[in-house]
Design a protein around this motif. Structure first.
Motif, PDB file in Angstrom:
ATOM      1  N   SER A 197       2.598  -1.737   4.913  1.00 50.89           N
ATOM      2  CA  SER A 197       2.254  -0.444   4.969  1.00 50.89           C
ATOM      3  C   SER A 197       3.205   0.464   4.174  1.00 50.89           C
ATOM      4  O   SER A 197       4.354  -0.166   3.888  1.00 50.89           O
ATOM      5  N   GLY A 198       3.005   1.605   3.564  1.00 49.25           N
ATOM      6  CA  GLY A 198       3.930   2.457   2.762  1.00 49.25           C
ATOM      7  C   GLY A 198       4.094   3.859   3.425  1.00 49.25           C
ATOM      8  O   GLY A 198       3.761   3.935   4.507  1.00 49.25           O
ATOM      9  N   GLY A 199       4.439   4.922   2.562  1.00 46.24           N
ATOM     10  CA  GLY A 199       4.357   6.132   3.010  1.00 46.24           C
ATOM     11  C   GLY A 199       5.618   6.260   4.030  1.00 46.24           C
ATOM     12  O   GLY A 199       6.719   5.873   3.566  1.00 46.24           O
ATOM     13  N   PRO A 200       5.379   6.723   5.177  1.00 44.09           N
ATOM     14  CA  PRO A 200       6.547   6.625   6.286  1.00 44.09           C
ATOM     15  C   PRO A 200       7.061   5.340   6.660  1.00 44.09           C
ATOM     16  O   PRO A 200       8.162   5.288   7.067  1.00 44.09           O
ATOM     17  N   ALA A 201       6.445   4.305   6.264  1.00 45.53           N
ATOM     18  CA  ALA A 201       6.892   2.849   6.818  1.00 45.53           C
ATOM     19  C   ALA A 201       7.957   2.722   5.930  1.00 45.53           C
ATOM     20  O   ALA A 201       8.866   1.613   6.119  1.00 45.53           O
ATOM     21  N   VAL A 202       8.190   3.120   4.878  1.00 45.15           N
ATOM     22  CA  VAL A 202       9.252   2.756   3.676  1.00 45.15           C
ATOM     23  C   VAL A 202       9.889   3.943   3.359  1.00 45.15           C
ATOM     24  O   VAL A 202      10.644   3.901   2.236  1.00 45.15           O
ATOM     25  N   GLY A 203       9.942   5.088   4.122  1.00 43.87           N
ATOM     26  CA  GLY A 203      11.052   6.013   3.793  1.00 43.87           C
ATOM     27  C   GLY A 203      10.335   6.939   2.494  1.00 43.87           C
ATOM     28  O   GLY A 203      11.024   7.624   2.028  1.00 43.87           O
ATOM     29  N   PHE A 204       8.954   6.763   2.385  1.00 41.64           N
ATOM     30  CA  PHE A 204       8.430   7.518   1.366  1.00 41.64           C
ATOM     31  C   PHE A 204       8.896   7.222  -0.114  1.00 41.64           C
ATOM     32  O   PHE A 204       8.716   7.909  -1.200  1.00 41.64           O
TER      33      PHE A 204
ATOM     34  N   THR B 287       0.874  -1.271  -0.076  1.00 40.67           N
ATOM     35  CA  THR B 287      -0.112   0.104  -0.163  1.00 40.67           C
ATOM     36  C   THR B 287       0.821   1.343  -0.001  1.00 40.67           C
ATOM     37  O   THR B 287       2.196   1.094   0.121  1.00 40.67           O
ATOM     38  N   SER B 288       0.103   2.438  -0.180  1.00 39.87           N
ATOM     39  CA  SER B 288       1.210   3.651  -0.019  1.00 39.87           C
ATOM     40  C   SER B 288       0.908   4.491   1.104  1.00 39.87           C
ATOM     41  O   SER B 288       1.558   5.732   1.144  1.00 39.87           O
ATOM     42  N   TRP B 289       0.393   3.805   2.067  1.00 37.27           N
ATOM     43  CA  TRP B 289       0.367   4.603   3.316  1.00 37.27           C
ATOM     44  C   TRP B 289      -0.070   3.669   4.486  1.00 37.27           C
ATOM     45  O   TRP B 289      -0.148   2.334   4.180  1.00 37.27           O
ATOM     46  N   TRP B 290      -0.438   4.258   5.661  1.00 39.49           N
ATOM     47  CA  TRP B 290      -0.765   3.360   6.817  1.00 39.49           C
ATOM     48  C   TRP B 290      -2.081   2.629   6.306  1.00 39.49           C
ATOM     49  O   TRP B 290      -2.804   3.038   5.622  1.00 39.49           O
ATOM     50  N   PRO B 291      -2.660   1.669   7.207  1.00 40.30           N
ATOM     51  CA  PRO B 291      -4.030   1.372   7.129  1.00 40.30           C
ATOM     52  C   PRO B 291      -4.877   2.699   7.211  1.00 40.30           C
ATOM     53  O   PRO B 291      -4.985   3.397   7.803  1.00 40.30           O
ATOM     54  N   GLU B 292      -6.002   2.375   6.208  1.00 45.40           N
ATOM     55  CA  GLU B 292      -6.985   3.290   5.951  1.00 45.40           C
ATOM     56  C   GLU B 292      -8.037   3.100   5.262  1.00 45.40           C
ATOM     57  O   GLU B 292      -8.077   1.942   4.773  1.00 45.40           O
ATOM     58  N   VAL B 293      -8.974   3.782   4.909  1.00 43.12           N
ATOM     59  CA  VAL B 293     -10.319   3.438   4.453  1.00 43.12           C
ATOM     60  C   VAL B 293     -10.145   2.980   3.014  1.00 43.12           C
ATOM     61  O   VAL B 293     -10.864   1.998   2.498  1.00 43.12           O
ATOM     62  N   ASP B 294      -8.850   3.437   2.406  1.00 42.99           N
ATOM     63  CA  ASP B 294      -8.805   3.199   0.897  1.00 42.99           C
ATOM     64  C   ASP B 294      -8.507   1.460   0.782  1.00 42.99           C
ATOM     65  O   ASP B 294      -8.642   1.099  -0.388  1.00 42.99           O
ATOM     66  N   TYR B 295      -7.827   1.148   1.841  1.00 46.31           N
ATOM     67  CA  TYR B 295      -7.361  -0.376   1.862  1.00 46.31           C
ATOM     68  C   TYR B 295      -8.232  -1.428   2.563  1.00 46.31           C
ATOM     69  O   TYR B 295      -7.991  -2.665   2.796  1.00 46.31           O
ATOM     70  N   GLY B 296      -9.600  -0.862   2.923  1.00 47.89           N
ATOM     71  CA  GLY B 296     -10.351  -1.770   3.718  1.00 47.89           C
ATOM     72  C   GLY B 296     -10.886  -2.959   3.006  1.00 47.89           C
ATOM     73  O   GLY B 296     -10.736  -3.996   3.621  1.00 47.89           O
ATOM     74  N   SER B 297     -10.830  -3.186   1.737  1.00 48.20           N
ATOM     75  CA  SER B 297     -11.251  -4.043   1.145  1.00 48.20           C
ATOM     76  C   SER B 297      -9.941  -5.303   1.075  1.00 48.20           C
ATOM     77  O   SER B 297     -10.168  -6.488   1.060  1.00 48.20           O
ATOM     78  N   THR B 298      -8.880  -4.678   1.011  1.00 50.45           N
ATOM     79  CA  THR B 298      -7.705  -5.646   1.129  1.00 50.45           C
ATOM     80  C   THR B 298      -7.473  -6.432   2.533  1.00 50.45           C
ATOM     81  O   THR B 298      -7.337  -7.574   2.656  1.00 50.45           O
ATOM     82  N   TYR B 299      -7.736  -5.478   3.537  1.00 49.73           N
ATOM     83  CA  TYR B 299      -7.862  -6.038   4.880  1.00 49.73           C
ATOM     84  C   TYR B 299      -9.078  -7.004   4.929  1.00 49.73           C
ATOM     85  O   TYR B 299      -8.983  -8.035   5.880  1.00 49.73           O
ATOM     86  N   GLN B 300     -10.138  -6.835   4.331  1.00 51.43           N
ATOM     87  CA  GLN B 300     -11.311  -7.913   4.314  1.00 51.43           C
ATOM     88  C   GLN B 300     -10.811  -9.177   3.729  1.00 51.43           C
ATOM     89  O   GLN B 300     -11.682 -10.229   4.043  1.00 51.43           O
TER      90      GLN B 300
END
Length: 386
Positions: A104-111, A61-74
């Motif tokens: 997770s992405g974004g800060p988790a992977v140094g952007f 993903t490109s960020w922390w868990p969030e509503v955009d990725y809900g279906s993936t966690y589903q």
């Protein structure tokens, strides 16, 4: 757009006194997550993938868990494991016989952008990318979108001064108001088409909401309609009131959070993708119908990661789900199928982006066509939102 959207995270990291909810402590190690989503995943996602797909399907993903990725966690089956050190959660991919690992992405992977991570780590099969990023990187880091979860981008420009009453991007441009945003490829298109003035663009945005608050909402700032409006009204005590916004997706046809594959992996994973992509389609339909189990899992996962204060809440995610539906962000494609691409729309996007990208020294691949960056080959035409 690069996802610099964490109100709480950046406020905590910078030590800002905005009266936010407390910044969470980090935990380390791998531990199981208690989730109700797993039972549904085991019942609904049963397509056999063993021997067809990798033993572990890795999704970046490109960020922390969030509503955009809900279906993936589903899609996660029972007893997923959270690895706080690696910023991942993994477990059975439903009852398909293989595992799913969500990174997770974004800060988790140094952007690092997902297109770059595709090439750094061959284990990643799928990643979430905005289609303008795919176009921008089509020459040097080519990838192909295989599913469009968002029919309309949640990207917005918002403001807080009640005296301002914009209804279009052009209204914002004519006002001359400062537009605080990161260095994004779509800005060149908006400026080149006369919607914004170059002189009003401030590219210093780093995800920090403090300037917006300090200027009493008198600037226009980039954000996401599924995130900042709720946080500002409910979580930022020094603001604690609604904001107004214009949705970029109403005037700019970019597909956001496209599920994509590195281009050279499409052919070698064709059999896998033909079975896997419909599961992601169905998971999104199921998530919209009953988002609560996956939302609770994402809240739990986030609480166990060192996110520098980025937090999720039941209210934030529920608000995001409502906006996804009511604003038409998540909808069937023009052909009535959920997740399909409109080639004419993609061709228009390529045309709008190419002049600005070329001027900026990052031109798309020569002669880029929609079929070079998107495919509906793996989409199940029988799956749609009712």
């Amino acid at each position: 757009m690069t996802r610099l959207r964490s109100v709480a995270a950046w406020a905590c990291a910078a030590g800002l006194a905005l009266g936010l909810a407390g910044c969470g402590d980090s935990e380390s190690g791998t531990e199981p997550a208690a989730t109700a989503a797993g039972a549904a995943a085991g019942a609904n996602y049963t397509t056999p993938l063993k021997g067809v797909c990798p033993d572990t399907v890795v999704v970046q993903t490109s960020w922390w868990p969030e509503v955009d990725y809900g279906s993936t966690y589903q899609l996660l089956g029972p007893d997923p494991k959270i690895d706080a050190g690696a910023f991942t959660v993994s477990g059975p991919l439903g009852a398909t016989g293989v595992d799913l690992e969500i990174r997770s992405g974004g800060p988790a992977v140094g952007f690092d952008p997902v297109t770059a991570l595709f090439e750094k780590d061959d284990d990643i099969l799928l990643g979430y990318l905005d289609l303008d990023e795919v176009i921008r990187n089509s020459a040097e880091h080519p990838s192909v979108g295989v599913l469009a979860p968002y029919a309309k981008s949640p990207l917005m420009f918002f403001w807080g001064d009640p005296a301002l009453d914009f209804t279009t991007l052009e209204d914002i441009g004519r006002s001359g108001k400062t537009v605080l945003v990161g260095d994004e490829s779509y800005l060149n298109a908006l400026v080149g088409e006369g919607l914004f003035q170059r002189s009003q663009i401030d590219n210093s945005y780093t995800g920090d909401i403090s300037r917006f608050v300090a200027e009493d909402g008198g600037i226009v700032q980039a954000g996401f309609v599924t995130d900042e409006p709720y946080r500002l009204e409910h979580d930022v005590q020094e603001w604690a009131k609604p904001v107004k916004y214009v949705l970029v997706g109403d005037e700019y046809p970019a597909y956001a959070n496209v599920l994509a594959v590195r281009k050279d992996k499409v052919a070698t994973n064709r059999e896998c993708l033909s079975k896997l992509v419909p599961l992601f389609q169905q998971a999104m339909v199921d998530y919209l119908a009953d988002p609560e189990p996956a939302n609770q899992l994402m809240i739990e996962v986030t609480s166990k990661l060192d996110t520098a204060g980025y937090e999720l809440s039941t209210g934030l995610l529920a608000d995001g789900n409502t906006r996804q539906r009511e604003l038409g962000l998540v909808a069937n494609g023009s052909d009535g199928t959920f997740g399909s691409f409109d080639s004419e729309r993609v061709e228009s996007l390529i045309g709008r982006l190419t002049p600005g990208l070329t001027e900026a020294g990052t031109p798309p691949a020569p002669g880029l066509k929609p079929q070079d960056i998107i495919t509906s080959e793996f989409i199940d035409r029988s799956i749609s939102l009712s």
